[in-house]
Design a protein around this motif. Structure first.
Motif, PDB file in Angstrom:
ATOM      1  N   LYS A   1      23.493 -16.278   4.290  1.00 18.12           N
ATOM      2  CA  LYS A   1      24.546 -17.242   4.624  1.00 18.12           C
ATOM      3  C   LYS A   1      25.118 -17.873   3.364  1.00 18.12           C
ATOM      4  O   LYS A   1      26.344 -18.021   3.223  1.00 18.12           O
ATOM      5  N   SER A   2      24.246 -18.244   2.430  1.00 17.45           N
ATOM      6  CA  SER A   2      24.707 -18.839   1.173  1.00 17.45           C
ATOM      7  C   SER A   2      25.604 -17.881   0.406  1.00 17.45           C
ATOM      8  O   SER A   2      26.664 -18.267  -0.099  1.00 17.45           O
ATOM      9  N   LEU A   3      25.200 -16.621   0.335  1.00 12.06           N
ATOM     10  CA  LEU A   3      25.975 -15.630  -0.409  1.00 12.06           C
ATOM     11  C   LEU A   3      27.318 -15.343   0.258  1.00 12.06           C
ATOM     12  O   LEU A   3      28.356 -15.260  -0.406  1.00 12.06           O
ATOM     13  N   SER A   4      27.303 -15.195   1.583  1.00  9.42           N
ATOM     14  CA  SER A   4      28.544 -14.856   2.293  1.00  9.42           C
ATOM     15  C   SER A   4      29.542 -16.003   2.265  1.00  9.42           C
ATOM     16  O   SER A   4      30.758 -15.774   2.281  1.00  9.42           O
ATOM     17  N   ASN A   5      29.056 -17.241   2.204  1.00 13.36           N
ATOM     18  CA  ASN A   5      29.951 -18.398   2.143  1.00 13.36           C
ATOM     19  C   ASN A   5      30.602 -18.553   0.772  1.00 13.36           C
ATOM     20  O   ASN A   5      31.677 -19.143   0.645  1.00 13.36           O
ATOM     21  N   GLU A   6      29.961 -18.004  -0.254  1.00 11.37           N
ATOM     22  CA  GLU A   6      30.389 -18.263  -1.634  1.00 11.37           C
ATOM     23  C   GLU A   6      31.125 -17.083  -2.279  1.00 11.37           C
ATOM     24  O   GLU A   6      31.963 -17.278  -3.149  1.00 11.37           O
ATOM     25  N   PHE A   7      30.824 -15.862  -1.843  1.00 10.22           N
ATOM     26  CA  PHE A   7      31.332 -14.683  -2.540  1.00 10.22           C
ATOM     27  C   PHE A   7      32.078 -13.739  -1.605  1.00 10.22           C
ATOM     28  O   PHE A   7      31.646 -13.508  -0.477  1.00 10.22           O
ATOM     29  N   ASP A   8      33.168 -13.190  -2.110  1.00 13.55           N
ATOM     30  CA  ASP A   8      33.826 -12.088  -1.414  1.00 13.55           C
ATOM     31  C   ASP A   8      33.937 -10.854  -2.309  1.00 13.55           C
ATOM     32  O   ASP A   8      34.503  -9.842  -1.907  1.00 13.55           O
ATOM     33  N   GLU A   9      33.375 -10.940  -3.529  1.00 10.86           N
ATOM     34  CA  GLU A   9      33.427  -9.814  -4.463  1.00 10.86           C
ATOM     35  C   GLU A   9      32.115  -9.051  -4.533  1.00 10.86           C
ATOM     36  O   GLU A   9      31.867  -8.298  -5.476  1.00 10.86           O
TER      37      GLU A   9
ATOM     38  N   LYS B   1      15.642 -14.955   4.677  1.00 15.37           N
ATOM     39  CA  LYS B   1      16.679 -13.929   4.533  1.00 15.37           C
ATOM     40  C   LYS B   1      18.003 -14.413   5.111  1.00 15.37           C
ATOM     41  O   LYS B   1      19.069 -14.263   4.484  1.00 15.37           O
ATOM     42  N   LYS B   2      17.958 -15.024   6.282  1.00  9.27           N
ATOM     43  CA  LYS B   2      19.182 -15.528   6.914  1.00  9.27           C
ATOM     44  C   LYS B   2      19.836 -16.613   6.064  1.00  9.27           C
ATOM     45  O   LYS B   2      21.062 -16.648   5.909  1.00  9.27           O
ATOM     46  N   LYS B   3      19.026 -17.494   5.488  1.00  7.33           N
ATOM     47  CA  LYS B   3      19.568 -18.579   4.674  1.00  7.33           C
ATOM     48  C   LYS B   3      20.232 -18.054   3.406  1.00  7.33           C
ATOM     49  O   LYS B   3      21.315 -18.502   3.019  1.00  7.33           O
ATOM     50  N   VAL B   4      19.573 -17.091   2.756  1.00  7.49           N
ATOM     51  CA  VAL B   4      20.135 -16.525   1.529  1.00  7.49           C
ATOM     52  C   VAL B   4      21.427 -15.772   1.837  1.00  7.49           C
ATOM     53  O   VAL B   4      22.430 -15.910   1.124  1.00  7.49           O
TER      54      VAL B   4
ATOM     55  N   ASN C   1      18.039  -7.268  -6.561  1.00  9.14           N
ATOM     56  CA  ASN C   1      17.204  -6.964  -5.402  1.00  9.14           C
ATOM     57  C   ASN C   1      16.338  -8.165  -5.075  1.00  9.14           C
ATOM     58  O   ASN C   1      15.725  -8.773  -5.968  1.00  9.14           O
ATOM     59  N   ILE C   2      16.290  -8.518  -3.792  1.00 10.67           N
ATOM     60  CA  ILE C   2      15.447  -9.636  -3.329  1.00 10.67           C
ATOM     61  C   ILE C   2      14.504  -9.071  -2.266  1.00 10.67           C
ATOM     62  O   ILE C   2      14.898  -8.881  -1.110  1.00 10.67           O
ATOM     63  N   PRO C   3      13.257  -8.762  -2.644  1.00  4.57           N
ATOM     64  CA  PRO C   3      12.325  -8.135  -1.705  1.00  4.57           C
ATOM     65  C   PRO C   3      11.421  -9.151  -0.995  1.00  4.57           C
ATOM     66  O   PRO C   3      11.405 -10.337  -1.341  1.00  4.57           O
ATOM     67  N   PHE C   4      10.672  -8.642  -0.014  1.00  2.67           N
ATOM     68  CA  PHE C   4       9.577  -9.381   0.629  1.00  2.67           C
ATOM     69  C   PHE C   4      10.050 -10.675   1.302  1.00  2.67           C
ATOM     70  O   PHE C   4       9.398 -11.713   1.224  1.00  2.67           O
ATOM     71  N   LEU C   5      11.187 -10.622   1.971  1.00  2.65           N
ATOM     72  CA  LEU C   5      11.741 -11.812   2.610  1.00  2.65           C
ATOM     73  C   LEU C   5      11.270 -11.935   4.050  1.00  2.65           C
ATOM     74  O   LEU C   5      11.228 -10.947   4.784  1.00  2.65           O
TER      75      LEU C   5
ATOM     76  N   TYR D   1      15.670 -20.943  -4.144  1.00  3.87           N
ATOM     77  CA  TYR D   1      14.927 -20.471  -2.976  1.00  3.87           C
ATOM     78  C   TYR D   1      13.573 -19.919  -3.445  1.00  3.87           C
ATOM     79  O   TYR D   1      13.470 -19.400  -4.560  1.00  3.87           O
ATOM     80  N   PRO D   2      12.535 -19.997  -2.595  1.00  6.71           N
ATOM     81  CA  PRO D   2      11.224 -19.431  -2.976  1.00  6.71           C
ATOM     82  C   PRO D   2      11.210 -17.918  -2.789  1.00  6.71           C
ATOM     83  O   PRO D   2      10.502 -17.373  -1.934  1.00  6.71           O
ATOM     84  N   ILE D   3      12.006 -17.233  -3.611  1.00  7.43           N
ATOM     85  CA  ILE D   3      12.189 -15.793  -3.451  1.00  7.43           C
ATOM     86  C   ILE D   3      11.991 -15.083  -4.787  1.00  7.43           C
ATOM     87  O   ILE D   3      12.141 -15.672  -5.851  1.00  7.43           O
ATOM     88  N   VAL D   4      11.663 -13.808  -4.699  1.00 10.33           N
ATOM     89  CA  VAL D   4      11.586 -12.952  -5.876  1.00 10.33           C
ATOM     90  C   VAL D   4      12.987 -12.407  -6.153  1.00 10.33           C
ATOM     91  O   VAL D   4      13.638 -11.868  -5.261  1.00 10.33           O
TER      92      VAL D   4
END
Length: 291
Positions: A179-187, A174-177, A165-169, A100-103
């Motif tokens: 969604k990706s995290l919630s679909n992949e991780f429960d820890e 933000k919604k895409k990131v 930390n992922i700032p300046f979204l 993703y184009p994120i910091v």
């Protein structure tokens, strides 16, 4: 109820909208310390990113940092409790979000680590000059950041990552990131300290847990603690404290869980709350019916 410790969020709470702590707030903190109350910053920032105006206040000894992933003894300059993201989970997170184009900032060992490419090519990350300036403070720039994480066996700081930390979204990314995290991780514990960031900790790391570890060390009961905050990374410490106080600018979830609501961070709401605690006048702090 006698309050022996006050846990204070920073951004949106102690600090105003410009990231400044007012003289009134500093004076209220100093008065609380003078009366024997422990003042503990409880922040999503790591220790290196806590503003000096707070760290230099005589009498502030402990800090809950990186959303509870590290509790610091400032006087002895040591971590007294830690709850890190292990390297295997770290690699999985980075593999998922690195395109993703994120910091992506890793908080570890009192510093914020970030890829040097963020500063070399800010347009790639849609960063403006002010955002780059904000990141220039206490960040360690790493060449080939993601390759280094993949080959992390002999790199000590990668073994003690407190938070990602992922700032300046913007809202869409933000919604895409998320969604990706919630679909992949429960820890994981995924929170925000503002509308434009995502904060990633291991699921057991939160300010409430860090606060509980600290008060156990100090011999203070949670019933003797007041906590003041504004965003969803403050929920657990608001819930666990004997007295939970929401800022006037807090999200509704915080206000609904708090015992009282003070005025907002641009009107010295934290200072007003501290003064009411010192005057044993906490009932008058409420500015809205939160029941």
């Amino acid at each position: 109820m006698k309050i022996k410790l006050i846990a204070l969020d920073l951004d949106g709470t102690l600090l105003d909208s410009n990231g400044i702590i007012s003289n009134k707030t500093c004076d209220a903190i100093k008065e609380a310390i003078k009366k024997g109350i422990e003042i503990v910053p409880a922040t999503g920032r790591n220790i290196g990113l806590i503003c000096e105006e707070i760290k230099v206040i005589d009498g502030i000894r402990y800090a809950i940092t990186s959303n509870g992933a590290a509790v610091i003894d400032l006087r002895e300059e040591r971590v007294i409790f830690s709850n890190f993201i292990n390297s295997d989970i770290l690699k999985r997170i980075i593999d998922l979000i690195k395109n993703y184009p994120i910091v992506i900032e890793l908080y570890a060992d009192g510093h914020a680590y970030v890829d040097k490419d963020v500063f070399d090519n800010p347009e790639k990350y849609n960063l403006n000059e002010n955002q780059i300036h904000l990141m220039s403070y206490n960040h360690i720039l790493i060449d080939n950041f993601f390759d280094l994480i993949d080959e992390s066996k002999d790199i000590n700081w990668i073994k003690c990552v407190e938070k990602i930390n992922i700032p300046f979204l913007n809202e869409d990314i933000k919604k895409k990131v998320l969604k990706s995290l919630s679909n992949e991780f429960d820890e994981l514990k995924i929170t925000s300290s503002g509308k434009d960031n995502i904060e990633i900790n291991i699921s057991s790391a939160n300010k409430g847990n860090g606060l509980e570890k600290l008060v156990n060390i100090l011999g203070i009961r949670l019933e003797e603690v007041a906590a003041i905050g504004d965003n969803n990374n403050d929920i657990e410490m608001i819930e666990r404290s004997g007295l939970g106080i929401a800022m006037g600018n807090a999200i509704d979830e915080i206000k609904n869980k708090a015992d009282y609501v003070t005025v907002d961070n641009d009107k010295n709401g934290a200072a007003e709350a501290i003064i009411k605690i010192l005057d044993n006048d906490i009932e008058s702090i409420s500015i809205s019916n939160i029941n």
